[in-house]
Design an enzyme around this catalytic site. Structure first.
Site, mmCIF file in Angstrom:
data_model
loop_
_atom_site.group_PDB
_atom_site.id
_atom_site.type_symbol
_atom_site.label_atom_id
_atom_site.label_comp_id
_atom_site.label_asym_id
_atom_site.label_seq_id
_atom_site.Cartn_x
_atom_site.Cartn_y
_atom_site.Cartn_z
ATOM 1 N N VAL A 154 0.837 -1.187 0.000
ATOM 2 C CA VAL A 154 0.000 0.000 0.000
ATOM 3 C C VAL A 154 0.880 1.247 0.000
ATOM 4 O O VAL A 154 1.727 1.405 0.884
ATOM 5 C CB VAL A 154 -0.929 0.029 1.241
ATOM 6 C CG1 VAL A 154 -1.896 1.193 1.160
ATOM 7 C CG2 VAL A 154 -1.673 -1.293 1.388
ATOM 8 N N SER A 155 0.715 2.117 -0.988
ATOM 9 C CA SER A 155 1.428 3.388 -1.059
ATOM 10 C C SER A 155 2.944 3.155 -0.990
ATOM 11 O O SER A 155 3.506 2.489 -1.835
ATOM 12 C CB SER A 155 0.925 4.315 0.055
ATOM 13 O OG SER A 155 1.382 5.634 -0.114
ATOM 14 N N TRP A 156 3.620 3.692 0.040
ATOM 15 C CA TRP A 156 5.056 3.443 0.214
ATOM 16 C C TRP A 156 5.340 1.949 0.266
ATOM 17 O O TRP A 156 6.334 1.469 -0.304
ATOM 18 C CB TRP A 156 5.507 4.122 1.502
ATOM 19 C CG TRP A 156 6.945 3.966 1.863
ATOM 20 C CD1 TRP A 156 7.972 4.806 1.541
ATOM 21 C CD2 TRP A 156 7.525 2.914 2.654
ATOM 22 N NE1 TRP A 156 9.156 4.330 2.075
ATOM 23 C CE2 TRP A 156 8.910 3.178 2.763
ATOM 24 C CE3 TRP A 156 7.017 1.780 3.272
ATOM 25 C CZ2 TRP A 156 9.776 2.353 3.470
ATOM 26 C CZ3 TRP A 156 7.874 0.943 3.972
ATOM 27 C CH2 TRP A 156 9.245 1.245 4.064
#
Length: 338
Positions: A154-156
């Protein structure tokens, strides 16, 4: 590449608390004796608020790796499915994914952990990079006695998941990328949003995090002020240094030149109102990875939490699918009549 857009839906309610399940079997509880020191944490010791957002029982452990304490949480499954390993977003402790995990099939075993410098994991004295974190994740799986897993980033954490799938293809059966990008070559969000993301203040000061949530997360956070406060209340910060180490891990990193080498079936999930990761970045990833399919969600950056009941069935369907190689059926040769 297949693209699908999901319609908007109301936010999910938190499910009622379930009774605590039996402990994990020995193959999941006991790591190799010389490899790591494992300290079991009783679920009953968790604060009541965390029990409410984690209705399905988790087994918490702290693992010592190279002088670092890594906090892990495992939701036991039935064993007939490949376990799912979660790589969380920057600054995000593992408790923040509990609402999403609760929406997944209860038969699916789920592994979550706090990266160094986040949540309950210790903060290293020196910075790290994504290849080192991917190696740490592989070692963690060894110590917890897991072989192959499916991975969601997720994301980073999506960047870390890409690195893990690339460096350890034999350990990663399937890959799910949510609200992430290919690193330094990404199309950036608005400067105001990126400036706020560069500071750990939203994790250290919950009231500030709730104040800026509509601008940086978009989607449902724009419509529901209470959602921002509820999310901020679940944050467990380890301080500024760990956050800066995470920023350093992604400094100058990019996967765009090797995404085409990722052969695992890949599900790409994107929000159409994501101020941090504009949608074009997810389209780029889905285009570069050979076996990728793209789903666009009518929400913001944190759709895994705000739209958990909608996104979970898509993920479960993807995890259940067994991709088969195409079978060619050549025509029977019929000799011409003389």
């Amino acid at each position: 590449m297949k693209t699908e857009t999901l319609p908007d839906a109301p936010l999910p309610e938190e499910p009622a608390q379930q009774p605590q399940a039996e402990p994990l079997p020995a193959t999941r509880r006991a790591p190799r004796a010389r490899a790591a020191k494992v300290v079991a944490e009783a679920v009953a010791a968790e604060p009541q608020a965390k029990k409410e957002i984690a209705p399905q029982p988790f087994v918490f452990r702290t693992i010592e790796l190279d002088g670092q304490s890594i906090r892990t949480a495992v939701r036991p499954g039935k064993g007939h499915m490949t376990p799912l390993l979660i790589f969380n977003g920057i600054g995000a402790n593992l408790e923040l994914v509990f609402p999403f995990v609760a929406a997944l099939d209860s038969d699916l075993e789920v592994i979550a952990f706090d990266v160094p410098g986040v949540g309950g994991s210790s903060t290293p004295s020196t910075p790290y990079r994504f290849p080192g974190l991917a190696r740490l994740a592989a070692r963690m799986l060894d110590y917890l006695d897991y072989g192959q897993v499916a991975a969601i980033g997720v994301s980073w954490g999506g960047a870390l998941a890409q690195q893990f799938a690339h460096d350890y293809p034999e350990r990663c059966k399937k890959l799910i990328l949510a609200a992430t990008a290919a690193g330094a070559v990404m199309v950036p969000g608005k400067p105001k949003v990126l400036w706020r993301m560069a500071s750990p203040r939203r994790y250290i000061q919950p009231s500030y995090g709730a104040h800026i949530a509509p601008d940086i997360y978009g989607g449902a956070f724009r419509r529901d002020p209470k959602l921002a406060m509820a999310f901020a209340a679940k944050v467990r910060s380890s301080g500024k240094l760990g956050y800066y180490w995470q920023l350093f891990a992604g400094l100058g990193w990019t996967s765009v030149h090797w995404l085409h080498k990722i052969q695992q079936p890949t599900l790409v999930l994107a929000g159409d109102d994501d101020p941090i990761i504009p949608l074009i970045n997810m389209r780029l990833i889905a285009w570069r990875i050979p076996n990728a399919e793209l789903h666009v969600i009518d929400d913001g950056h944190l759709f895994l939490v705000t739209r958990a009941e909608t996104v979970a069935p898509i993920i479960m369907k993807f995890l259940h699918e067994e991709r088969q190689r195409a079978i060619m059926h050549p025509r029977l040769f019929a000799p011409k009549a003389s």
